[in-house]
Design an enzyme around this catalytic site. Sequence first.
Site, PDB file in Angstrom:
ATOM      1  N   TYR A   1       0.843  -1.208   0.000  1.00 26.09           N
ATOM      2  CA  TYR A   1       0.000   0.000   0.000  1.00 26.09           C
ATOM      3  C   TYR A   1       0.877   1.257   0.000  1.00 26.09           C
ATOM      4  O   TYR A   1       0.734   2.138  -0.854  1.00 26.09           O
ATOM      5  CB  TYR A   1      -0.926  -0.021   1.219  1.00 26.09           C
ATOM      6  CG  TYR A   1      -1.555   1.314   1.527  1.00 26.09           C
ATOM      7  CD1 TYR A   1      -2.451   1.900   0.647  1.00 26.09           C
ATOM      8  CD2 TYR A   1      -1.229   2.000   2.703  1.00 26.09           C
ATOM      9  CE1 TYR A   1      -3.021   3.141   0.921  1.00 26.09           C
ATOM     10  CE2 TYR A   1      -1.793   3.232   2.981  1.00 26.09           C
ATOM     11  CZ  TYR A   1      -2.682   3.805   2.094  1.00 26.09           C
ATOM     12  OH  TYR A   1      -3.233   5.031   2.371  1.00 26.09           O
TER      13      TYR A   1
ATOM     14  N   ARG B   1       0.052   7.510  17.739  1.00 28.66           N
ATOM     15  CA  ARG B   1      -0.233   7.960  16.377  1.00 28.66           C
ATOM     16  C   ARG B   1      -0.598   9.436  16.388  1.00 28.66           C
ATOM     17  O   ARG B   1      -0.832  10.020  17.441  1.00 28.66           O
ATOM     18  CB  ARG B   1      -1.417   7.165  15.780  1.00 28.66           C
ATOM     19  CG  ARG B   1      -1.144   5.672  15.625  1.00 28.66           C
ATOM     20  CD  ARG B   1      -0.169   5.411  14.479  1.00 28.66           C
ATOM     21  NE  ARG B   1       0.136   3.991  14.321  1.00 28.66           N
ATOM     22  CZ  ARG B   1       1.130   3.337  14.950  1.00 28.66           C
ATOM     23  NH1 ARG B   1       1.908   3.975  15.810  1.00 28.66           N
ATOM     24  NH2 ARG B   1       1.342   2.067  14.720  1.00 28.66           N
TER      25      ARG B   1
ATOM     26  N   ASP C   1       3.281  -3.051  13.245  1.00 28.45           N
ATOM     27  CA  ASP C   1       2.803  -1.796  13.832  1.00 28.45           C
ATOM     28  C   ASP C   1       3.978  -1.036  14.443  1.00 28.45           C
ATOM     29  O   ASP C   1       4.533  -1.471  15.448  1.00 28.45           O
ATOM     30  CB  ASP C   1       1.804  -2.082  14.977  1.00 28.45           C
ATOM     31  CG  ASP C   1       0.364  -2.090  14.500  1.00 28.45           C
ATOM     32  OD1 ASP C   1       0.125  -1.676  13.349  1.00 28.45           O
ATOM     33  OD2 ASP C   1      -0.509  -2.513  15.285  1.00 28.45           O
TER      34      ASP C   1
ATOM     35  N   ARG D   1       0.552  -6.505  17.014  1.00 27.23           N
ATOM     36  CA  ARG D   1       0.352  -6.941  15.632  1.00 27.23           C
ATOM     37  C   ARG D   1       1.658  -6.728  14.882  1.00 27.23           C
ATOM     38  O   ARG D   1       2.296  -5.678  15.044  1.00 27.23           O
ATOM     39  CB  ARG D   1      -0.729  -6.104  14.948  1.00 27.23           C
ATOM     40  CG  ARG D   1      -2.127  -6.444  15.407  1.00 27.23           C
ATOM     41  CD  ARG D   1      -3.133  -5.646  14.633  1.00 27.23           C
ATOM     42  NE  ARG D   1      -2.870  -4.205  14.735  1.00 27.23           N
ATOM     43  CZ  ARG D   1      -3.780  -3.267  14.484  1.00 27.23           C
ATOM     44  NH1 ARG D   1      -4.992  -3.617  14.110  1.00 27.23           N
ATOM     45  NH2 ARG D   1      -3.489  -1.993  14.595  1.00 27.23           N
TER      46      ARG D   1
ATOM     47  N   PHE E   1      -1.447  11.329   8.113  1.00 25.50           N
ATOM     48  CA  PHE E   1      -1.162  10.366   9.167  1.00 25.50           C
ATOM     49  C   PHE E   1      -2.508   9.719   9.505  1.00 25.50           C
ATOM     50  O   PHE E   1      -3.018   8.971   8.696  1.00 25.50           O
ATOM     51  CB  PHE E   1      -0.368  11.041  10.294  1.00 25.50           C
ATOM     52  CG  PHE E   1       1.108  11.157   9.900  1.00 25.50           C
ATOM     53  CD1 PHE E   1       1.482  11.847   8.752  1.00 25.50           C
ATOM     54  CD2 PHE E   1       2.098  10.533  10.637  1.00 25.50           C
ATOM     55  CE1 PHE E   1       2.818  11.908   8.341  1.00 25.50           C
ATOM     56  CE2 PHE E   1       3.447  10.598  10.246  1.00 25.50           C
ATOM     57  CZ  PHE E   1       3.802  11.281   9.098  1.00 25.50           C
TER      58      PHE E   1
HETATM   59  N1  LIG Z   1      -8.343   7.668   6.309  1.00 28.67           N
HETATM   60  C1  LIG Z   1      -7.064   7.833   6.637  1.00 28.67           C
HETATM   61  O1  LIG Z   1      -6.718   7.957   7.820  1.00 28.67           O
HETATM   62  C2  LIG Z   1      -6.002   7.903   5.565  1.00 28.67           C
HETATM   63  C3  LIG Z   1      -4.649   7.966   5.962  1.00 28.67           C
HETATM   64  C4  LIG Z   1      -3.669   8.052   4.979  1.00 28.67           C
HETATM   65  C5  LIG Z   1      -4.010   8.082   3.643  1.00 28.67           C
HETATM   66  N2  LIG Z   1      -5.326   7.985   3.272  1.00 28.67           N
HETATM   67  C6  LIG Z   1      -5.658   8.006   1.833  1.00 28.67           C
HETATM   68  O2  LIG Z   1      -6.715   8.929   1.632  1.00 28.67           O
HETATM   69  C7  LIG Z   1      -7.582   8.484   0.608  1.00 28.67           C
HETATM   70  C8  LIG Z   1      -9.006   8.479   1.131  1.00 28.67           C
HETATM   71  O3  LIG Z   1      -9.095   7.641   2.280  1.00 28.67           O
HETATM   72  P1  LIG Z   1     -10.508   7.398   2.960  1.00 28.67           P
HETATM   73  O4  LIG Z   1     -10.260   6.964   4.357  1.00 28.67           O
HETATM   74  O5  LIG Z   1     -11.371   8.548   2.696  1.00 28.67           O
HETATM   75  O6  LIG Z   1     -10.998   6.119   2.130  1.00 28.67           O
HETATM   76  P2  LIG Z   1     -12.447   5.735   1.632  1.00 28.67           P
HETATM   77  O7  LIG Z   1     -12.405   4.278   1.316  1.00 28.67           O
HETATM   78  O8  LIG Z   1     -13.484   6.238   2.571  1.00 28.67           O
HETATM   79  O9  LIG Z   1     -12.565   6.560   0.269  1.00 28.67           O
HETATM   80  C9  LIG Z   1     -12.071   6.111  -0.966  1.00 28.67           C
HETATM   81  C10 LIG Z   1     -13.098   6.433  -2.031  1.00 28.67           C
HETATM   82  O10 LIG Z   1     -12.606   6.054  -3.312  1.00 28.67           O
HETATM   83  C11 LIG Z   1     -13.586   5.316  -4.019  1.00 28.67           C
HETATM   84  N3  LIG Z   1     -12.878   4.416  -4.933  1.00 28.67           N
HETATM   85  C12 LIG Z   1     -12.037   3.402  -4.590  1.00 28.67           C
HETATM   86  N4  LIG Z   1     -11.570   2.802  -5.704  1.00 28.67           N
HETATM   87  C13 LIG Z   1     -12.110   3.449  -6.763  1.00 28.67           C
HETATM   88  C14 LIG Z   1     -11.990   3.305  -8.163  1.00 28.67           C
HETATM   89  N5  LIG Z   1     -11.242   2.335  -8.721  1.00 28.67           N
HETATM   90  N6  LIG Z   1     -12.679   4.158  -8.971  1.00 28.67           N
HETATM   91  C15 LIG Z   1     -13.457   5.137  -8.436  1.00 28.67           C
HETATM   92  N7  LIG Z   1     -13.607   5.317  -7.106  1.00 28.67           N
HETATM   93  C16 LIG Z   1     -12.942   4.483  -6.272  1.00 28.67           C
HETATM   94  C17 LIG Z   1     -14.379   4.605  -2.937  1.00 28.67           C
HETATM   95  O11 LIG Z   1     -15.685   4.228  -3.341  1.00 28.67           O
HETATM   96  C18 LIG Z   1     -14.397   5.670  -1.830  1.00 28.67           C
HETATM   97  O12 LIG Z   1     -15.496   6.545  -1.977  1.00 28.67           O
HETATM   98  C19 LIG Z   1      -7.061   7.120   0.172  1.00 28.67           C
HETATM   99  O13 LIG Z   1      -6.296   7.302  -1.010  1.00 28.67           O
HETATM  100  C20 LIG Z   1      -6.183   6.687   1.321  1.00 28.67           C
HETATM  101  O14 LIG Z   1      -5.131   5.862   0.877  1.00 28.67           O
HETATM  102  C21 LIG Z   1      -6.328   7.902   4.211  1.00 28.67           C
END
Ligand SMILES: NC(=O)c1ccc[n+]([C@@H]2O[C@H](COP(=O)([O-])OP(=O)(O)OC[C@H]3O[C@@H](n4cnc5c(N)ncnc54)[C@H](O)[C@@H]3O)[C@@H](O)[C@H]2O)c1
Length: 329
Positions: free
Chosen positions: A143, A223, A285, A282, A171
């Site tokens: 990832y 964190r 981590d 885990r 983060f």
């Molecule tokens: N939530 C966190 O704490 C966190 C931390 C670090 C990085 N991120 C990054 O932030 C971004 C958003 O995270 P989140 O927690 O909101 O995730 P989330 O799963 O809630 O949102 C992702 C969205 O992308 C859509 N999606 C996924 N694959 C798709 C595709 N192939 N085509 C079109 N739409 C697609 C999903 O339906 C969803 O609405 C991600 O890229 C994640 O890697 C999140």
Amino acid sequence: MTRRILVTGGAGFVGSHLVAALLERGDDVTVFDDLSTGHRAAVLPGARLIVGDLADAAALDAALAPGGWHAVFHFAALSLVGDSMRQPMHYLRTNIGNGLALIDACVRHGVPRFVLSSTAALFGSAGAGAIDESAAIDPGSPYGESKAALERALLWADRIHGLRSAALRYFNAAGADPAGRLGEDHRPESHLVPLVIDAALGRRAEMSIFGTDYPTPDGTCVRDYVHVTDLAQAHLCALAQLNHSSVTYNLGNGAGTSVLEVIRAVERVGGRKVPVAIAPRRPGDPAFLVAASGRIRREAGWNPEYGAIDAIVASAWAWREAHPLGYAG
Ligand SMILES: NC(=O)c1ccc[n+]([C@@H]2O[C@H](COP(=O)([O-])OP(=O)(O)OC[C@H]3O[C@@H](n4cnc5c(N)ncnc54)[C@H](O)[C@@H]3O)[C@@H](O)[C@H]2O)c1
């Protein structure tokens, strides 16, 4: 002037909060989302929703065809570290393949600015200090590797095609829209704050603490939690910087909070005891993962409003208590 913005993954947790911030300042917002982990109801009225998969080149082309874009924000990705350890090639192929297809389409359609949701998972083997942007990239998972690859690809898109970009390493995003319209609804939920709240509300039997023997003040992992609305504001700050150059920012509070401290915050805010179970560590981590986010504060004027863990937890608690079935309710 109304800015035309495309948000991939705008029906997800972080993306939907950015959409709210963009709408508030009067932007013309299109969400491109396949709803695989996102929710139709998380796209606020005022934004246009195109249900489509980034892997579908024709659908992506059609979405970008209107032209006149100010920026594209790219949230849509597979984002579970553990899953990526079980299905490494699937994660690498999907996240890198879809991201490259999007960058390529942006170049073809003359999009001038691109903002990437990157991650602290770039820094797999972090030490005990706050991590700034000069820290070595050493992803501990496929990832993290997929996000590192997209950060690199964006450097070339800037150098060769002039596509300015911001790589924003989040983060831990947490909390919920202070106006109560949006919240966190991952299925299954794997993030600490909603899980602890569910345990306090009696929707889970208990909250497992994985390891109490880490070299941290209370023995549990530390964190950096950022309120999702502050995170959305950071995107607007970063976007403005793209008028000058491409940027890379680590986004956190700069204050570490341990698992036990999050549990205590939920108990304070909710006025209920959280049933806990102590479990072994885990694998993978890190003990301590905290961002040094001085650069975005200095350069782009980011000033988080909801820094205190109790404020983050209070907004998450309000949404989760009001939406026992998440967006399905
Ligand atoms: N939530 C966190 O704490 C966190 C931390 C670090 C990085 N991120 C990054 O932030 C971004 C958003 O995270 P989140 O927690 O909101 O995730 P989330 O799963 O809630 O949102 C992702 C969205 O992308 C859509 N999606 C996924 N694959 C798709 C595709 N192939 N085509 C079109 N739409 C697609 C999903 O339906 C969803 O609405 C991600 O890229 C994640 O890697 C999140």
